[in-house]
Design a protein around this motif. Structure first.
Motif, mmCIF file in Angstrom:
data_model
loop_
_atom_site.group_PDB
_atom_site.id
_atom_site.type_symbol
_atom_site.label_atom_id
_atom_site.label_comp_id
_atom_site.label_asym_id
_atom_site.label_seq_id
_atom_site.Cartn_x
_atom_site.Cartn_y
_atom_site.Cartn_z
ATOM 1 N N ASP A 170 0.839 -1.196 0.000
ATOM 2 C CA ASP A 170 0.000 0.000 0.000
ATOM 3 C C ASP A 170 0.877 1.251 0.000
ATOM 4 O OD1 ASP A 170 -2.183 1.796 0.378
ATOM 5 O OD2 ASP A 170 -1.636 1.873 2.508
ATOM 6 N N PHE A 171 0.516 2.179 -0.868
ATOM 7 C CA PHE A 171 1.290 3.400 -0.965
ATOM 8 C C PHE A 171 0.444 4.615 -0.612
ATOM 9 C CE2 PHE A 171 2.879 6.801 -3.920
ATOM 10 C CZ PHE A 171 4.020 7.085 -3.213
ATOM 11 N N PHE A 172 -0.782 4.634 -1.105
ATOM 12 C CA PHE A 172 -1.646 5.807 -0.983
ATOM 13 C C PHE A 172 -1.861 6.225 0.474
ATOM 14 C CE2 PHE A 172 -5.917 7.815 -1.092
ATOM 15 C CZ PHE A 172 -5.609 8.870 -1.918
ATOM 16 N N THR A 173 -2.337 5.288 1.311
ATOM 17 C CA THR A 173 -2.639 5.627 2.699
ATOM 18 C C THR A 173 -1.377 6.041 3.447
ATOM 19 O OG1 THR A 173 -3.873 3.580 2.468
ATOM 20 C CG2 THR A 173 -4.292 4.872 4.415
ATOM 21 N N GLN A 174 -0.283 5.307 3.171
ATOM 22 C CA GLN A 174 0.957 5.614 3.883
ATOM 23 C C GLN A 174 1.505 6.969 3.444
ATOM 24 O OE1 GLN A 174 3.399 2.088 3.359
ATOM 25 N NE2 GLN A 174 1.810 0.780 4.215
ATOM 26 N N LEU A 175 1.331 7.284 2.177
ATOM 27 C CA LEU A 175 1.772 8.586 1.664
ATOM 28 C C LEU A 175 1.038 9.713 2.370
ATOM 29 C CD1 LEU A 175 3.213 10.255 -0.673
ATOM 30 C CD2 LEU A 175 1.079 9.988 -1.917
ATOM 31 N N ILE A 176 -0.255 9.500 2.609
ATOM 32 C CA ILE A 176 -1.060 10.559 3.193
ATOM 33 C C ILE A 176 -0.755 10.742 4.678
ATOM 34 C CG2 ILE A 176 -3.438 11.015 3.928
ATOM 35 C CD1 ILE A 176 -4.235 10.074 1.117
ATOM 36 N N TYR A 177 -0.578 9.622 5.393
ATOM 37 C CA TYR A 177 -0.497 9.735 6.846
ATOM 38 C C TYR A 177 0.921 9.864 7.396
ATOM 39 C CZ TYR A 177 -5.481 8.935 7.387
ATOM 40 O OH TYR A 177 -6.837 9.060 7.352
ATOM 41 N N LEU A 178 1.925 9.367 6.697
ATOM 42 C CA LEU A 178 3.262 9.352 7.281
ATOM 43 C C LEU A 178 4.158 10.383 6.609
ATOM 44 C CD1 LEU A 178 3.776 5.482 7.434
ATOM 45 C CD2 LEU A 178 2.935 6.985 9.235
ATOM 46 N N GLN A 204 -9.581 3.467 -10.039
ATOM 47 C CA GLN A 204 -8.931 3.982 -8.832
ATOM 48 C C GLN A 204 -7.413 3.830 -8.829
ATOM 49 O OE1 GLN A 204 -11.097 2.801 -5.192
ATOM 50 N NE2 GLN A 204 -12.596 1.921 -6.572
ATOM 51 N N VAL A 205 -6.806 3.545 -9.987
ATOM 52 C CA VAL A 205 -5.349 3.346 -9.987
ATOM 53 C C VAL A 205 -4.644 4.623 -9.552
ATOM 54 C CG1 VAL A 205 -5.073 1.484 -11.634
ATOM 55 C CG2 VAL A 205 -5.282 3.834 -12.433
ATOM 56 N N PHE A 206 -3.552 4.426 -8.850
ATOM 57 C CA PHE A 206 -2.848 5.588 -8.300
ATOM 58 C C PHE A 206 -1.338 5.400 -8.320
ATOM 59 C CE2 PHE A 206 -0.945 7.784 -4.676
ATOM 60 C CZ PHE A 206 -1.386 9.079 -4.886
ATOM 61 N N ASN A 207 -0.865 4.303 -7.702
ATOM 62 C CA ASN A 207 0.570 4.145 -7.423
ATOM 63 C C ASN A 207 1.471 4.376 -8.627
ATOM 64 O OD1 ASN A 207 -0.490 3.361 -5.055
ATOM 65 N ND2 ASN A 207 0.522 1.366 -4.944
ATOM 66 N N ALA A 208 1.202 3.650 -9.713
ATOM 67 C CA ALA A 208 2.112 3.707 -10.845
ATOM 68 C C ALA A 208 2.157 5.109 -11.449
ATOM 69 C CB ALA A 208 1.697 2.686 -11.894
ATOM 70 N N ALA A 209 0.975 5.737 -11.576
ATOM 71 C CA ALA A 209 0.944 7.081 -12.155
ATOM 72 C C ALA A 209 1.719 8.049 -11.264
ATOM 73 C CB ALA A 209 -0.491 7.550 -12.319
ATOM 74 N N PHE A 210 1.581 7.861 -9.962
ATOM 75 C CA PHE A 210 2.299 8.745 -9.034
ATOM 76 C C PHE A 210 3.810 8.587 -9.200
ATOM 77 C CE2 PHE A 210 4.392 10.027 -5.220
ATOM 78 C CZ PHE A 210 3.652 11.090 -4.742
ATOM 79 N N ILE A 211 4.274 7.349 -9.244
ATOM 80 C CA ILE A 211 5.716 7.115 -9.313
ATOM 81 C C ILE A 211 6.272 7.559 -10.667
ATOM 82 C CG2 ILE A 211 7.508 5.330 -9.331
ATOM 83 C CD1 ILE A 211 6.382 5.953 -6.566
ATOM 84 N N VAL A 212 5.568 7.198 -11.743
ATOM 85 C CA VAL A 212 6.091 7.502 -13.072
ATOM 86 C C VAL A 212 6.166 9.007 -13.304
ATOM 87 C CG1 VAL A 212 5.478 7.374 -15.509
ATOM 88 C CG2 VAL A 212 5.513 5.306 -14.128
ATOM 89 N N SER A 213 5.164 9.733 -12.825
ATOM 90 C CA SER A 213 5.175 11.183 -13.069
ATOM 91 C C SER A 213 5.683 11.954 -11.859
ATOM 92 C CB SER A 213 3.773 11.652 -13.414
ATOM 93 O OG SER A 213 2.942 11.579 -12.274
#
Lengths: 276, 317
Positions: free
Chosen positions: A207-215, B245-254
């Protein structure tokens, strides 16, 4: 016989293409910096452990083991929370009778589909009011309130397949629901609990999203957040080696759990979609 | 990962989870004791926050000062003046339309390939499934970014064929495509579900079709596809909801920007920017509700269409 051989060759060829990025990552983590990103092949003339050494030498602040520890705390807490509370809720839905069972069960199924973004900002506000932002609480506490409804559903499906006669026999012998749950359902539901534990671990670890927001404090960062730090450096080729070494290290726990428990994962996935 | 009552409940006639005899003398309170963590979660972390975010979507809110009511302004801004919002919707829709069908086709193709009696089948299945577990990680997103960067492995490989891209990460068209490829790469989860579905198709149906002179292709369309349609439907719904709801890859790539030129500005990425970079949390709440309504709308459309192509065992509906 020949058809069989052809089949194996075709499957392995497709598999080779599929796994190439992973193999490329592992190979790259052993290559000296200069040759990494632009090499297509998996083999290099000189292989080195230098990338791993520079990640693990402890010179960074905080040291890399700290990220592992943080990720382990978050994932471990999530696993315990999910296994305990989801099995409790699932037992009630699958075996007990109460007036609101049908509407509540329907509501539980609906929440599986709910995008987390719709509760994100008020949840953040709540944890901010409680002074818990930049701690592990917002990542672990919700799991102790059975918010991962998918696992409740998974276990309900599993418990429904268990023979109800066992429950009845125990009931005739004078067991109440609590003892039936503890002595009969719980031992039988172990495979579903293992499935839940492994999926929870892997999803929380990734998980990246939640951890990005909170930590945000450096010594509270988890592995995904630490890896994210390399994106800023990536324009300089010098950071590729350590980045890939840490990436490989971060995937090792997932691969180990997967190797050990893949049967449970595949079964859990197949049943969630088919039976019911 | 998720599921829905109608697909799942329909196949089995209402399971009598509790025998419908008289009460066993269990107190109804006991059930709520078991459910108490879940109920607390529903009230405190789901229903409560949902209502709160609905309210916040009509306000101007920055987390630190009290929200002030602005009516429909957030929603109006989205669809009129905010170019980035429309770009985000467009990038996400393109991603869903490209990645979901191809991913499902790949999953079905590999499931058909693996559906064969062999001692190694279990091993192959697990190996194909592995990318689904790894693909969501930041580590794999970094690999993708490195492989598709200027002069990276993908570029080098394509140059064998005389194609020069000059780096996918910085090209507005190719940047989205590389994320689509990453999405397709994770076809293992639907593949496992397809494979389990294929095993439940009775062999007699294939035998009967063969006796009637049907070839492989005919058997596929007349037996496999109809019999598998509930599973196809299940995977389609799940995958669509996930892809929105994809997020991670777009965040990292950009690197969190959604660039180049908003081409990888996925909906959730823009929502994060609005909420947690600009602290425009009223607007982010409004975006979350629009996402929920959008997903609900698309899911409803898929469910509607299901009447004409999904067959549930036996009856021809």
């Amino acid at each position: 016989m020949i058809r069989r051989a052809i089949w194996h060759v075709v499957v392995l060829a497709v598999l080779g293409v599929m796994l190439y990025p992973i193999l490329w990552l592992v190979a790259s983590s052993f290559k000296p910096n200069a040759s990494i990103a632009s090499s297509v092949g998996l083999w290099a003339d000189s292989l080195t452990l230098g990338n791993y050494a520079s990640v693990l030498d402890g010179a960074t602040d905080p040291p890399v083991w700290r990220y592992f520890l943080n990720s382990t705390i978050v994932a471990g807490g999530a696993v315990i929370g999910n296994v305990v509370t989801c099995s409790l809720a699932a037992y009630a839905f699958a075996r007990l009778r109460f007036r609101l069972r049908t509407p509540l069960f329907a509501f539980m199924l609906a929440t599986i589909m709910l995008p987390q973004h719709v509760v994100l900002i008020p949840q953040y506000t709540i944890f901010q009011q409680l002074g818990m932002v930049d701690s592990f609480w917002p990542l672990v506490l919700p799991k102790f309130l059975a918010t991962d409804a998918f696992f409740v559903f998974l276990m309900v499906q599993f418990i429904r397949q268990l023979p109800a006669e066992l429950d009845e026999a125990a009931r005739i012998d004078g067991c109440g629901p609590i003892r039936i749950f503890a002595h009969i359902t719980l031992p039988l539901v172990k495979p579903a609990m293992i499935t839940t534990a492994i999926f929870t671990f892997i999803w929380t670890w990734n998980d990246f999203f939640t951890q990005l927001i909170y930590l945000s404090s450096p010594d509270r960062l988890t592995l995904p957040l630490a890896l994210r730090g390399y994106v800023d450096l990536q324009e300089s080729a010098a950071s590729f080696g350590p980045m890939f070494a840490l990436s490989v290290l971060s995937l090792v726990p997932i691969l180990l759990f997967f190797a050990a428990f893949q049967r449970f994962l595949v079964q859990g996935l197949a049943t969630s979609g088919l039976k019911g | 990962m998720s599921a829905r009552p109608s697909t799942l409940e329909r196949e089995r006639p209402a399971p009598p989870a509790v025998p419908s005899r008289t009460s066993y003398g269990e107190r109804p309170g006991v059930a709520y004791l078991f459910l108490s963590p879940w109920v607390a979660g529903v009230v405190l972390l789901t229903v409560g926050p949902m209502l709160a975010s609905l309210y916040l979507s009509f306000t101007d809110y920055d987390l630190f000062t009290a929200p002030s009511w602005v009516g429909f302004e957030n929603y109006a801004r989205m669809f009129t003046t905010d170019v980035h919002f429309l770009n985000a919707v467009w990038a996400t829709v393109k991603y869903v339309l490209l990645s979901v069908p191809v991913q499902l086709l790949a999953a079905l193709a590999v499931a058909l390939l693996l559906d064969r009696a062999s001692r190694l089948q279990g091993l192959y299945r697990s190996a194909f499934y592995a990318p689904s577990l790894l693909g969501a990680s930041v580590a794999v997103a970094l690999v993708w970014r490195a492989m598709f960067s200027a002069d990276g492995a993908a570029d080098r490989f394509l140059s064998f064929f005389g194609v020069r891209t000059g780096g996918w990460v910085t090209d507005p068209d190719l940047a989205l495509l590389m994320l689509v490829l990453l999405g397709i790469w994770q076809f293992g989860a639907p593949m496992v579900i397809f494979l389990a579905g294929l095993k439940q198709i009775p062999a007699e149906l294939y035998d009967a079709a063969s006796v009637d002179g049907a070839g492989w292709w005919r058997r596929f369309w007349s037996v496999t596809v109809p019999m598998l349609s509930p599973v196809i439907f299940f995977n389609l719904v799940l995958d669509t909801i996930r892809a929105f709801q994809v997020f991670n890859a777009a965040f990292i790539v950009s690197n969190g920007t959604g660039g180049p030129g908003d081409s990888t500005l996925f909906y959730t990425l823009y929502l994060w920017q609005k909420g947690f970079v600009d602290f425009d949390m009223g607007y982010a709440s409004a975006m979350a509700w629009v996402l929920l309504l959008g997903i609900a709308l698309v899911t409803t459309l898929i469910f509607r269409s299901a009447r004409s192509w999904v067959h549930y065992g036996g009856g021809d509906r």
